[in-house]
Design a protein around this motif. Structure first.
Motif, PDB file in Angstrom:
ATOM      1  N   GLY A   9       0.808  -1.215   0.000  1.00  0.00           N
ATOM      2  CA  GLY A   9       0.000   0.000   0.000  1.00  0.00           C
ATOM      3  C   GLY A   9       0.837   1.260   0.000  1.00  0.00           C
ATOM      4  N   VAL A  10       0.228   2.358  -0.415  1.00  0.00           N
ATOM      5  CA  VAL A  10       0.954   3.627  -0.450  1.00  0.00           C
ATOM      6  C   VAL A  10       0.751   4.350   0.876  1.00  0.00           C
ATOM      7  CG1 VAL A  10       1.309   5.786  -1.677  1.00  0.00           C
ATOM      8  CG2 VAL A  10       0.659   3.738  -2.939  1.00  0.00           C
ATOM      9  N   SER A  11       1.679   4.121   1.777  1.00  0.00           N
ATOM     10  CA  SER A  11       1.567   4.736   3.096  1.00  0.00           C
ATOM     11  C   SER A  11       2.940   4.779   3.732  1.00  0.00           C
ATOM     12  CB  SER A  11       0.612   3.926   3.968  1.00  0.00           C
ATOM     13  OG  SER A  11       1.315   3.017   4.781  1.00  0.00           O
ATOM     14  N   TRP A  12       3.063   5.556   4.785  1.00  0.00           N
ATOM     15  CA  TRP A  12       4.315   5.617   5.529  1.00  0.00           C
ATOM     16  C   TRP A  12       4.586   4.273   6.191  1.00  0.00           C
ATOM     17  CZ3 TRP A  12       7.532   9.516   4.737  1.00  0.00           C
ATOM     18  CH2 TRP A  12       7.018  10.719   4.226  1.00  0.00           C
ATOM     19  N   HIS A  14       4.192   1.335   4.670  1.00  0.00           N
ATOM     20  CA  HIS A  14       4.342   0.340   3.615  1.00  0.00           C
ATOM     21  C   HIS A  14       5.294  -0.790   4.028  1.00  0.00           C
ATOM     22  CE1 HIS A  14       4.792  -0.972  -0.664  1.00  0.00           C
ATOM     23  NE2 HIS A  14       6.033  -1.243  -0.293  1.00  0.00           N
ATOM     24  N   GLU A  15       6.442  -0.423   4.544  1.00  0.00           N
ATOM     25  CA  GLU A  15       7.457  -1.436   4.867  1.00  0.00           C
ATOM     26  C   GLU A  15       7.046  -2.271   6.075  1.00  0.00           C
ATOM     27  OE1 GLU A  15      11.570  -0.044   4.441  1.00  0.00           O
ATOM     28  OE2 GLU A  15      10.764   1.797   3.599  1.00  0.00           O
ATOM     29  N   ILE A  18       4.892  -5.070   5.028  1.00  0.00           N
ATOM     30  CA  ILE A  18       5.638  -6.216   4.494  1.00  0.00           C
ATOM     31  C   ILE A  18       6.100  -7.118   5.645  1.00  0.00           C
ATOM     32  CG2 ILE A  18       7.780  -6.895   3.313  1.00  0.00           C
ATOM     33  CD1 ILE A  18       7.469  -4.306   1.606  1.00  0.00           C
ATOM     34  N   ARG A  40       3.950   0.782  -4.708  1.00  0.00           N
ATOM     35  CA  ARG A  40       3.806   2.235  -4.501  1.00  0.00           C
ATOM     36  C   ARG A  40       3.053   2.932  -5.632  1.00  0.00           C
ATOM     37  NH1 ARG A  40      10.026   2.646  -4.230  1.00  0.00           N
ATOM     38  NH2 ARG A  40      10.527   1.504  -6.108  1.00  0.00           N
ATOM     39  N   ALA A  98      -2.180   4.531   5.744  1.00  0.00           N
ATOM     40  CA  ALA A  98      -2.990   4.984   4.606  1.00  0.00           C
ATOM     41  C   ALA A  98      -3.310   3.821   3.684  1.00  0.00           C
ATOM     42  CB  ALA A  98      -2.250   6.085   3.849  1.00  0.00           C
TER      43      ALA A  98
ATOM     44  N   ILE B 329       4.099  10.453  -0.486  1.00  0.00           N
ATOM     45  CA  ILE B 329       4.675   9.487   0.450  1.00  0.00           C
ATOM     46  C   ILE B 329       5.783   8.721  -0.277  1.00  0.00           C
ATOM     47  CG2 ILE B 329       4.239   7.417   1.814  1.00  0.00           C
ATOM     48  CD1 ILE B 329       1.350   8.388   2.170  1.00  0.00           C
ATOM     49  N   ILE B 331       8.462   5.901  -0.913  1.00  0.00           N
ATOM     50  CA  ILE B 331       8.674   4.525  -0.448  1.00  0.00           C
ATOM     51  C   ILE B 331      10.025   4.089  -1.007  1.00  0.00           C
ATOM     52  CG2 ILE B 331       7.877   2.127  -0.664  1.00  0.00           C
ATOM     53  CD1 ILE B 331       5.008   3.239  -0.631  1.00  0.00           C
ATOM     54  N   TYR B 333      12.297   1.828   0.927  1.00  0.00           N
ATOM     55  CA  TYR B 333      12.780   0.613   1.599  1.00  0.00           C
ATOM     56  C   TYR B 333      13.999   0.862   2.484  1.00  0.00           C
ATOM     57  CZ  TYR B 333       9.300  -1.496  -1.376  1.00  0.00           C
ATOM     58  OH  TYR B 333       8.111  -1.789  -1.977  1.00  0.00           O
ATOM     59  N   ILE B 336      13.696  -1.336   5.865  1.00  0.00           N
ATOM     60  CA  ILE B 336      13.956  -2.765   5.654  1.00  0.00           C
ATOM     61  C   ILE B 336      15.454  -2.987   5.447  1.00  0.00           C
ATOM     62  CG2 ILE B 336      13.757  -4.589   3.944  1.00  0.00           C
ATOM     63  CD1 ILE B 336      10.902  -4.256   3.755  1.00  0.00           C
TER      64      ILE B 336
END
Lengths: 343, 343
Positions: A9-12, A14-15, A18, A40, A98, B329, B331, B333, B336
């Protein structure tokens, strides 16, 4: 039951999503039929189970995976020979922040009639925006700390006493959150928070306040997790909290009185009922002078707070069997026909 | 600017949306590039402009039109030779009621990065559910009538005095709304309302109360429509309101004092700012003893309340030029990678 896990998802966060999905793989194992990744750019990919490792995403190798499309009743692989349906009985929405928690993914899944575990659009909006959480919780008789809202163009002042904690209205996982002990720090804290949202929430910061997490859901009846007292520094920073999303070891029940336990469960029920059905949520509480205050609602907790449940697989099964149903809306063109005749 | 009009949807107001779209065709003419219809199974169809007639839908001939898919940046026609993009610069979300006004369509358009005029997901939830509208408006210092909420399993009683008006929480257009003068009528009114929603709102019914509608939007600054005093019976029934959606003739300004006008515009601003950006909304007010009370927020008014605006085409153009932007936003990585290294 075959589960599809939707993450990214596109959000802060996101990681974090995962990491959360990788953890869920450990916990639910073969019950997970598909891993569906949202990148993204809002493209969907099917990630084979054996590739579900952080390094695979960090190197952006997911781009080599097969793209999926969403359509009525599920996700599909496109091929020269037409569309192939990706089998799963139920999606777990594991997109933190988000997209996942703001109602967007809930809407998408609802629109395409895809059964899913997670908050619906209304409960997403009410829990994602901390300001609306305040209004909502108050209206249901749940205590919260006093607060103020500031927007980018507002005068930068607060009527609350220092120290204060400043949070972007619409972010979780401690991102953009800081504590201010004086006016200078307050100004800097606002700068930090406004990086992430146009609206910030200001609350009194109570050093060393007792904090407890309670997760749960409603199946036939309410099912509660154990209560955890999170081990914390003054404020969990993002990296610590990040590691928190990879938890799969059971934790131990916090040492609290029955009165406090009942107050927490009562607050949880007030929040959940007629709003969060279909979701496993975690409520974070403060306890001050034997009184329980809601801190925030986590409608998609990290790795689904699996470590708080005695039997997490059963929790997922029960949620699936009790997903909320929508009222049927017949569309029969009666009114148009009537008006046509009347003309 | 080329406009795509999105209409239909799975809601009690599906047919009203068709009427509304036909009216918009009259008003915006050649500016509308596409009509995109959402049928009762959530399939998208491209409706050629010359077929935009009520009878075409009543006979379900729309099924012969070309199906569309939604994907990144817009709607697409599928053909043997691949996907063809349906050109439009901006969608007008004209789906009244569920789907359109509950945040689902807003989420879908947002997810696929399609620019649109209409409420965003947060403002949809807050205006679609009358209970949350009350909490929201109160928090912004806007007066509303007293109210109670009842759910299906609650005891059927009210502490308010008769006559009462009973409304499903999540429906507009007078559907499921009735007035009760005594306990027996109250019981029947609840039956009616619960047909449509699990939650109902109860308010005092004030016979002959003065009612005014004010539409508007924010471009660089606020732009207000004229104020209309709707011609009404005691309660507009669905068929009358239905016809209301096909209005395209300009109406006349209501006869009110400047004080009342200013109070209405002030309430409108309090509601709109930092929430409804991107939408043209209509607020319906009561005036009682020189005081202004918000009745409801219509985030997608019938035929976009075109008849209340001096220059409706300009309104649409200005809305398009001032659509709200989301914060970017990134992204990358980083987290990670950091955690991989630390292992």
């Amino acid at each position: 039951m075959r589960i599809g896990v939707l993450f990214g998802g596109v959000s802060w966060e996101h990681e974090i999503s995962i990491v959360s999905a990788i953890t869920l793989k450990k916990v639910l194992g073969a019950k997970i039929e598909n891993f569906i990744f949202v990148d993204r750019n809002h493209y969907f990919y099917e990630i084979p189970s054996h590739l579900m490792q952080a390094s695979f995403f960090a190197s952006e190798n997911y781009k080599k995976c097969k793209k999926l499309s969403i359509d009525n009743a599920g996700f599909f692989l496109s091929s020269l020979f037409g569309k192939k349906y990706l089998h799963s009985d139920c999606i777990i929405n594991l997109i933190h922040g988000a997209d996942g928690e703001d109602g967007v993914i809930a809407s998408l899944l609802d629109f395409y009639h895809i059964p899913f575990i997670g908050p619906r659009v209304e409960s997403s909006v009410l829990s994602f925006n901390k300001y609306y959480t305040k209004l909502f919780a108050q209206s249901r008789g749940v205590k919260m700390l006093p607060f103020e809202v500031l927007r980018e163009k507002d005068t930068r002042k607060s009527n609350l006493d220092f120290p204060l904690i400043i949070k972007p209205s619409r972010l979780g996982s401690s991102i953009g959150v800081s504590v201010a002990n004086d006016a200078k720090e307050f100004d800097y804290a606002l700068d930090c928070a406004f990086e992430y949202d146009k609206e910030v929430i200001i609350e009194p910061f109570i050093k060393g306040v007792k904090e407890y997490n309670l997760a749960g859901y409603k199946a036939k009846d309410f099912v509660f997790s154990i209560i955890e007292e999170p081990q914390k520094q003054d404020l969990l920073d993002f990296e610590n909290k990040y590691l928190d999303f990879s938890r799969d070891a059971k934790t131990k029940n916090a040492n609290i009185t029955n009165t406090i336990l009942e107050k927490m469960q009562d607050s949880f029920k007030r929040i959940y009922e007629n709003c969060f059905e279909g979701a496993l949520i975690r409520c974070d509480f403060f306890v001050i002078d034997e009184e329980v205050y809601l801190n925030e609602i986590n409608p998609i907790p990290g790795s689904m707070a699996n470590y708080l449940f005695e039997d997490f697989q059963k929790a997922i099964q029960e949620l699936y069997e009790n997903l909320p149903k929508k009222k049927n809306i017949p569309i029969d063109y009666q009114y148009i026909k009537k008006i046509q005749r009347a003309k």
